[in-house]
Design a protein around this motif. Structure first.
Motif, PDB file in Angstrom:
ATOM      1  N   PRO A   1       0.563  -1.252  -0.049  1.00 24.31           N
ATOM      2  CA  PRO A   1      -0.273  -0.148  -0.263  1.00 24.31           C
ATOM      3  C   PRO A   1       0.467   1.355   0.085  1.00 24.31           C
ATOM      4  CG  PRO A   1       0.056  -1.172   2.252  1.00 24.31           C
ATOM      5  CD  PRO A   1       0.744  -1.843   1.630  1.00 24.31           C
TER       6      PRO A   1
ATOM      7  N   LEU B   1       0.173   4.624  -7.575  1.00 23.83           N
ATOM      8  CA  LEU B   1      -0.435   4.149  -6.460  1.00 23.83           C
ATOM      9  C   LEU B   1       1.364   3.793  -6.064  1.00 23.83           C
ATOM     10  CD1 LEU B   1      -3.399   3.744  -5.325  1.00 23.83           C
ATOM     11  CD2 LEU B   1      -2.300   5.446  -5.202  1.00 23.83           C
TER      12      LEU B   1
ATOM     13  N   GLY C   1       0.247  -1.527  -7.397  1.00 23.58           N
ATOM     14  CA  GLY C   1      -0.147  -1.016  -5.419  1.00 23.58           C
ATOM     15  C   GLY C   1      -0.788  -2.051  -4.569  1.00 23.58           C
TER      16      GLY C   1
ATOM     17  N   VAL D   1      -6.014  -7.690  -6.669  1.00 22.16           N
ATOM     18  CA  VAL D   1      -7.442  -7.297  -5.450  1.00 22.16           C
ATOM     19  C   VAL D   1      -7.541  -6.129  -6.304  1.00 22.16           C
ATOM     20  CG1 VAL D   1      -8.017  -5.827  -3.140  1.00 22.16           C
ATOM     21  CG2 VAL D   1      -6.489  -8.090  -3.811  1.00 22.16           C
ATOM     22  N   PHE D   2      -8.072  -6.008  -6.802  1.00 19.81           N
ATOM     23  CA  PHE D   2      -8.957  -4.927  -7.349  1.00 19.81           C
ATOM     24  C   PHE D   2      -7.575  -4.087  -8.766  1.00 19.81           C
ATOM     25  CE2 PHE D   2     -12.515  -4.735  -3.982  1.00 19.81           C
ATOM     26  CZ  PHE D   2     -13.724  -5.408  -4.627  1.00 19.81           C
ATOM     27  N   GLY D   3      -6.917  -4.709  -8.904  1.00 16.05           N
ATOM     28  CA  GLY D   3      -5.699  -3.429  -9.601  1.00 16.05           C
ATOM     29  C   GLY D   3      -5.696  -4.029 -10.968  1.00 16.05           C
TER      30      GLY D   3
ATOM     31  N   SER E   1      -2.743  -5.974   0.349  1.00 12.76           N
ATOM     32  CA  SER E   1      -3.260  -5.031   0.075  1.00 12.76           C
ATOM     33  C   SER E   1      -4.338  -3.977   0.694  1.00 12.76           C
ATOM     34  CB  SER E   1      -5.036  -5.844  -0.464  1.00 12.76           C
ATOM     35  OG  SER E   1      -6.179  -5.242  -0.816  1.00 12.76           O
ATOM     36  N   ALA E   2      -3.922  -2.427   0.239  1.00  8.75           N
ATOM     37  CA  ALA E   2      -4.062  -1.461   1.285  1.00  8.75           C
ATOM     38  C   ALA E   2      -5.461  -1.530   2.481  1.00  8.75           C
ATOM     39  CB  ALA E   2      -4.612   0.254  -0.073  1.00  8.75           C
TER      40      ALA E   2
ATOM     41  N   MET F   1     -11.432   2.340  -3.809  1.00  5.67           N
ATOM     42  CA  MET F   1     -11.857   3.434  -4.674  1.00  5.67           C
ATOM     43  C   MET F   1     -13.798   4.165  -4.474  1.00  5.67           C
ATOM     44  SD  MET F   1     -10.527   1.239  -8.314  1.00  5.67           S
ATOM     45  CE  MET F   1     -10.853   0.357  -7.305  1.00  5.67           C
TER      46      MET F   1
ATOM     47  N   VAL G   1      -8.946   6.238   5.341  1.00  3.73           N
ATOM     48  CA  VAL G   1      -7.718   6.038   5.743  1.00  3.73           C
ATOM     49  C   VAL G   1      -8.028   6.565   4.247  1.00  3.73           C
ATOM     50  CG1 VAL G   1      -5.670   4.946   6.766  1.00  3.73           C
ATOM     51  CG2 VAL G   1      -8.127   3.936   7.552  1.00  3.73           C
ATOM     52  N   THR G   2      -6.226   7.685   4.542  1.00 11.52           N
ATOM     53  CA  THR G   2      -5.884   8.077   3.206  1.00 11.52           C
ATOM     54  C   THR G   2      -4.894   7.498   3.472  1.00 11.52           C
ATOM     55  OG1 THR G   2      -5.770  10.978   3.817  1.00 11.52           O
ATOM     56  CG2 THR G   2      -8.057   9.238   3.181  1.00 11.52           C
ATOM     57  N   THR G   3      -3.711   7.344   2.078  1.00 11.83           N
ATOM     58  CA  THR G   3      -2.700   7.758   1.243  1.00 11.83           C
ATOM     59  C   THR G   3      -2.046   6.863   2.907  1.00 11.83           C
ATOM     60  OG1 THR G   3      -1.995   9.591   2.070  1.00 11.83           O
ATOM     61  CG2 THR G   3      -2.443   9.545   0.297  1.00 11.83           C
ATOM     62  N   ALA G   4      -2.650   5.388   3.499  1.00 13.25           N
ATOM     63  CA  ALA G   4      -1.736   4.819   4.473  1.00 13.25           C
ATOM     64  C   ALA G   4      -0.956   4.108   4.033  1.00 13.25           C
ATOM     65  CB  ALA G   4      -3.550   3.530   4.314  1.00 13.25           C
TER      66      ALA G   4
ATOM     67  N   PRO H   1      -5.906   8.599  -2.712  1.00 18.37           N
ATOM     68  CA  PRO H   1      -6.799   7.290  -2.198  1.00 18.37           C
ATOM     69  C   PRO H   1      -6.810   7.136  -0.642  1.00 18.37           C
ATOM     70  CG  PRO H   1      -3.814   6.653  -1.777  1.00 18.37           C
ATOM     71  CD  PRO H   1      -4.964   8.297  -3.083  1.00 18.37           C
ATOM     72  N   ALA H   2      -7.840   6.573  -0.930  1.00 21.16           N
ATOM     73  CA  ALA H   2      -8.802   6.180   0.436  1.00 21.16           C
ATOM     74  C   ALA H   2      -9.535   4.574   1.157  1.00 21.16           C
ATOM     75  CB  ALA H   2     -10.042   7.183   0.853  1.00 21.16           C
ATOM     76  N   ILE H   3      -9.004   4.249   1.842  1.00 22.17           N
ATOM     77  CA  ILE H   3      -9.901   3.326   2.318  1.00 22.17           C
ATOM     78  C   ILE H   3     -10.446   3.527   3.025  1.00 22.17           C
ATOM     79  CG2 ILE H   3      -8.207   1.672   3.639  1.00 22.17           C
ATOM     80  CD1 ILE H   3      -8.915   0.169   1.096  1.00 22.17           C
TER      81      ILE H   3
HETATM   82  N1  SAH Z   1      -4.628  -3.428  -5.374  1.00 19.80           N
HETATM   83  C1  SAH Z   1      -4.655  -2.416  -4.623  1.00 19.80           C
HETATM   84  C2  SAH Z   1      -6.493  -1.820  -5.387  1.00 19.80           C
HETATM   85  C3  SAH Z   1      -6.070  -0.736  -6.477  1.00 19.80           C
HETATM   86  S1  SAH Z   1      -7.339  -0.072  -6.535  1.00 19.80           S
HETATM   87  C4  SAH Z   1      -4.469  -3.209  -3.130  1.00 19.80           C
HETATM   88  O1  SAH Z   1      -4.475  -4.019  -3.504  1.00 19.80           O
HETATM   89  O2  SAH Z   1      -4.120  -2.342  -2.285  1.00 19.80           O
HETATM   90  C5  SAH Z   1      -6.698   1.673  -5.708  1.00 19.80           C
HETATM   91  C6  SAH Z   1      -7.765   1.875  -5.130  1.00 19.80           C
HETATM   92  O3  SAH Z   1      -6.722   1.075  -2.827  1.00 19.80           O
HETATM   93  C7  SAH Z   1      -7.804   3.226  -4.163  1.00 19.80           C
HETATM   94  O4  SAH Z   1      -8.925   3.790  -4.479  1.00 19.80           O
HETATM   95  C8  SAH Z   1      -7.772   3.037  -1.931  1.00 19.80           C
HETATM   96  O5  SAH Z   1      -9.009   2.470  -2.447  1.00 19.80           O
HETATM   97  C9  SAH Z   1      -7.135   1.705  -2.588  1.00 19.80           C
HETATM   98  N2  SAH Z   1      -5.279   2.112  -1.933  1.00 19.80           N
HETATM   99  C10 SAH Z   1      -4.575   1.773  -2.263  1.00 19.80           C
HETATM  100  N3  SAH Z   1      -3.658   2.086  -1.706  1.00 19.80           N
HETATM  101  C11 SAH Z   1      -3.763   3.300  -0.843  1.00 19.80           C
HETATM  102  C12 SAH Z   1      -3.327   3.716   0.450  1.00 19.80           C
HETATM  103  N4  SAH Z   1      -2.203   3.997   0.276  1.00 19.80           N
HETATM  104  N5  SAH Z   1      -4.148   4.309   0.993  1.00 19.80           N
HETATM  105  C13 SAH Z   1      -5.239   3.816   0.937  1.00 19.80           C
HETATM  106  N6  SAH Z   1      -6.262   4.161  -0.195  1.00 19.80           N
HETATM  107  C14 SAH Z   1      -5.407   2.875  -0.965  1.00 19.80           C
END
Ligand code: SAH
Length: 283
Positions: free
Chosen positions: A27, A52, A102, A107-109, A132-133, A186, A212-215, A242-244
């Motif tokens: 992440p 990311l 990232g 995972v959503f990547g 994964s984030a 996302m 959690v942003t830029t985690a 980016p936020a989770i």
């Molecule tokens: N494959 C990545 C996800 C990619 S989709 C994974 O497994 O983490 C992109 C989304 O992931 C972002 O919009 C956000 O929701 C999340 N994300 C990725 N890195 C992040 C971070 N450092 N902090 C917060 N959210 C993050």
């Protein structure tokens, strides 16, 4: 074949010319890379990386050409095809290709899509999972994605579908009823619709939520809010992707488990965040 990374007694796979390794970078915090990722960085001729991926990680592949393939915010996938075909071309040109994404590539990547294209074109691949984030990012905010006192299930959802809209295929009623904890990737753009959908499906307006942003980076920010107030609170705090986003009682565990900034000698956190009595010591 194997090659040596500077860990005694271990050998590591060789990234051969003509191969593509699809690799998760975690992440953000470079320390969350896997050893397979580091091994790949040290061998690659080309690193194709996403938005990311932290710049610092690229400095660990100084010998490689670095190609930015960033895409942000659910744009249409025309470019995705270009990226996949570029990987095919690089592999066919005999490069050792590291596709660095990232978090975890699957995972959503869109890692699955890229892997499919590569395999369809006869390019050999290796998959290197990443943190994964939705798991590691929450852990850096002191939120355990599962905890026996809180949840026996967790659902990971995306706030975008391929067209950039809130995914119409998601059954919010079912998710709301079936999953104590919901982790949204996302989710920022459509948070108003998502929080409304969850409330309409029966989750309480007072349900705890963490954003959690830029985690895991030095810029990490954590907002604790509720489903009813999340939209206003995100605006007031000026949070950006980016936020989770984590919905559920596990957010309360942060009161005890937020470990950032801890110091030896801090007062014990003898709290009961869930208000259900102390967790059992054993069993
Ligand atoms: N494959 C990545 C996800 C990619 S989709 C994974 O497994 O983490 C992109 C989304 O992931 C972002 O919009 C956000 O929701 C999340 N994300 C990725 N890195 C992040 C971070 N450092 N902090 C917060 N959210 C993050």
């Amino acid at each position: 074949m194997t090659t040596t990374l500077t860990l005694p007694g271990q050998t590591w796979p060789t990234l051969e010319p003509g191969w593509v390794w699809l690799c998760g970078a975690g992440p953000g915090d470079p320390g969350l890379l896997t050893l397979h990722a580091l091994n790949a960085l040290q061998q690659a001729d080309v690193v194709i990386y996403d938005a990311l991926v932290q710049e610092e990680i690229l400095t660990w592949a100084p010998q490689a050409e670095h190609i930015y393939a960033g895409k942000r915010g659910g744009k249409p996938s025309a470019k995705q095809r270009d990226i996949s075909l570029r990987l095919v071309d690089l592999a066919r040109a005999g490069k050792r290709v590291l596709r660095l994404k990232g978090g975890d590539p699957f995972v959503f990547g869109r890692g699955g899509e890229e892997a499919q294209t590569l395999v369809q074109h006869g390019v050999p691949i290796r998959i290197i999972p990443g943190i994964s984030a939705g798991i590691g990012g929450l852990a850096y905010a002191g939120i355990p994605v599962t905890h026996r006192d809180v949840n026996q299930s967790v659902t990971f959802v995306t706030g975008h579908d391929q067209s950039g809209n809130t995914p119409g295929s998601l059954d919010w009623q079912a998710i709301s009823k079936g999953s104590q904890v919901i982790v949204i990737y996302m989710g920022m753009k459509h948070i108003a619709q998502i929080s409304a959908a969850l409330i309409a499906a029966g989750r309480g307006v007072g349900e705890p939520v963490a954003v959690v942003t830029t985690a895991t980076t030095s810029e990490q920010r954590v907002l604790e809010t509720t489903l009813g107030t999340i939209v206003a609170d995100i605006n007031d705090a000026g949070l950006e992707p980016p936020a989770i986003i984590c919905v559920g009682q596990s957010v309360k565990m942060r009161q005890v488990l937020d470990w950032q900034g801890m110091a030896a000698g801090d007062a014990p956190r003898d709290l009961d965040p869930l208000g259900r009595g102390r967790p059992a010591e054993s069993a």
